[in-house]
Write an enzyme that holds these catalytic residues in place. Structure first.
Site, short mmCIF file in Angstrom:
data_model
loop_
_atom_site.label_atom_id
_atom_site.label_comp_id
_atom_site.label_asym_id
_atom_site.label_seq_id
_atom_site.Cartn_x
_atom_site.Cartn_y
_atom_site.Cartn_z
N LYS A 107 0.86 -1.19 0.00
CA LYS A 107 0.00 0.00 0.00
C LYS A 107 0.89 1.23 0.00
CE LYS A 107 -4.46 0.93 0.34
NZ LYS A 107 -5.55 0.02 0.02
N1 GLU Z 1 -7.09 0.37 -3.21
C1 GLU Z 1 -7.89 -0.76 -3.49
C2 GLU Z 1 -7.97 -1.68 -2.28
O1 GLU Z 1 -7.79 -1.26 -1.16
C3 GLU Z 1 -7.49 -1.47 -4.77
C4 GLU Z 1 -6.13 -2.06 -4.76
C5 GLU Z 1 -5.70 -2.61 -6.13
O2 GLU Z 1 -6.51 -2.62 -7.04
O3 GLU Z 1 -4.54 -3.01 -6.22
O4 GLU Z 1 -8.26 -2.82 -2.37
#
Ligand code: GLU
Length: 476
Positions: A107
């Protein structure tokens, strides 16, 4: 917002993890290896804006590399900090494992209020952040693939993809370095709606199992269910829209930054969304009652509560008063570990974040595969499928002319049956299959083990089990 005695978001995720591993028989040390974040990179960079250098702080955390690339969004918010990014990265690991997206968890975050900047300024900032991450392989098609999260969207992903391509001019797979891109920059149909669509599929699947529905003290289907949604951003908007337009649910409450709207007869999601776009908030919307203390609407009587905004909104200070018998966590971490316990004791069923909002990363996975295969889904097979369907339709039409058989084709059969699946249909089909399969693997543990009292623990058991077996396969 949260109570002082409450653990941090990361501690909350760890507490939930610990509850689950206590029920597992993992080899010594493996539990710790899976729980901890492998690495968090902090970057401070300067961008010349409005005549002076402004310094920004950003993070990219890698939680688990049991599979690579690692995957997870990039968030733009003033609340971003290392602790939060690490908690979110950990959730990505479990989420990907649960829906069988072949990624580790990661993240990113940038400490910024994006509303304070003009578009060209955001582009400069995003490109610089992307540069800092890409040069350390923290953006890379086979190592680390970001995506949108709170405060970012298609536009930012297009800048990131372009920045990476400029730095790696001969990389034929450069588009796969980030997902959530606009279609014209290598994106995929259905990615924007994906997380909200996933929430809808998750609820549809839940309501297919009467024994599970009964545990929430509910009966019947989604039709007529009263739904309160917190946050009408990308996820909340799409979830509420699809549930009301396609499943007959009533959106009886919408909570936003500046207050909430309530109407027992159901609120028009599309109209409210337009109102927010034009007026910056829900206040003044003419067709529903306005409640200034928005958070109090989390506590109103309803059938389904969908927190789709920030983490920690249901915490020790309000969990006792939450009346919804079913909560689906469209946001990441909206229920703290303490609130989770209170709600569980009250008999509330929580469909956990790592499952409920996994639609986004699932469609990201499809986009990544599309980028690596350099071809749009459906391009090879669609017309062939249509041609075969045409054969059947013509044959049926021939037979239905036979008066003795007395057959007639239903009016829209021909049109519906003849249409081969394009990219959007295939993406939705893949997403629905993923959400249904993942629900079943999680619910099966919930139903079959007496020591597993809730879906979250069941979800952790499934995903930690999968992460553990891939470590074991690597000889760890
Ligand atoms: N930000 C989104 C999540 O928390 C999508 C992450 C992604 O598509 O890699 O799942």
């Amino acid at each position: 917002m949260s109570n002082v005695q409450e653990p941090s978001f990361r501690e909350s995720v760890d507490l939930m993890f610990n509850r689950a591993v206590a029920l597992m028989d993992l080899p010594p040390g493996l539990e710790e290896k899976i729980r901890v974040c492998n690495a968090t990179y902090t970057v401070r960079f300067g961008v010349r804006l409005r005549g002076k250098i402004q310094t920004f702080t950003g993070y990219r955390s890698v939680h688990s590399e049991h599979m690579e690339p690692v995957k997870g969004g990039i968030r733009y918010s003033l609340g971003v900090n290392q602790n939060e990014v690490e908690a979110l990265a950990a959730l990505m690991t479990y989420k990907c494992a649960l829906v069988e997206a072949p990624f580790g968890g990661s993240k990113g975050g940038l400490c910024i209020d994006p509303r304070e900047y003009e578009e060209h300024e955001l582009e400069l900032i995003t490109r610089r952040f992307a540069y800092e991450l890409a040069k350390r392989d923290l953006i890379h098609p086979s190592q680390n693939v970001p995506a949108p999260d709170m405060g970012t969207g298609e536009r930012e992903m297009a800048w990131i993809a372009d920045q990476y391509a400029r730095m790696n001019t001969t990389d034929i797979n450069s588009k796969a370095c980030v997902t959530g891109k606009p279609i014209n920059a290598g994106g995929i149909q259905g990615r924007v709606e994906a997380t909200g669509r996933g929430v809808q599929y998750a609820l549809q699947e839940f309501f297919r199992h009467p024994q599970d529905v009964a545990k929430a003290n509910l009966t019947g289907s989604l039709n007529g269910k009263r739904v309160v949604v917190q946050g009408l951003g990308n996820v909340g908007y799409h979830a509420a829209k699809f549930l009301s337009e396609e499943d007959g649910a009533l959106i009886t409450g919408i909570i936003e930054r500046d207050g909430a709207l309530v109407d027992a007869k159901g609120i028009d999601v599309e109209a409210v969304s337009r109102w927010i776009r034009d007026h910056g908030g829900v206040k003044g919307y003419p067709n529903a009652a306005y409640v200034e203390d928005g958070a109090s609407v989390l506590e109103v009587e309803c059938d389904i509560l969908i927190p789709a905004a920030l983490e920690g909104v249901i915490n020790l200070s309000n969990a006792n008063r939450v009346q919804a018998p079913l909560i689906i966590e469209a946001a990441n971490g909206p229920v703290t570990a303490g609130a989770d316990e209170i709600l569980r004791d009250k008999g509330c069923v929580i469909i956990p974040d790592m499952y409920a909002n996994a639609g986004g990363v699932t469609v990201s996975y499809f986009e990544w595969v599309k980028n690596l295969s350099h071809i749009r889904f459906g391009r090879m097979g669609r017309r062939q499928e249509e041609a075969r369907h045409l054969l059947i339709v013509e044959e049926l039409e021939r037979l239905s002319k036979d008066k003795e058989l007395g057959w007639t084709l239903s009016p829209d059969f021909k049109d519906k049956y003849l249409k081969g699946a394009g990219e959007l249909e295939l993406v939705r089909s893949g997403l629905e299959d993923t959400m249904r399969t993942a629900y079943q693997s999680m619910a099966e543990v919930w139903r079959s083990r007496d020591d597993v009292k809730d879906l979250r623990t069941a979800a952790y058991l499934v995903s930690i089990g999968r992460v553990a077996s891939s470590y074991r396969a690597k000889g760890l």
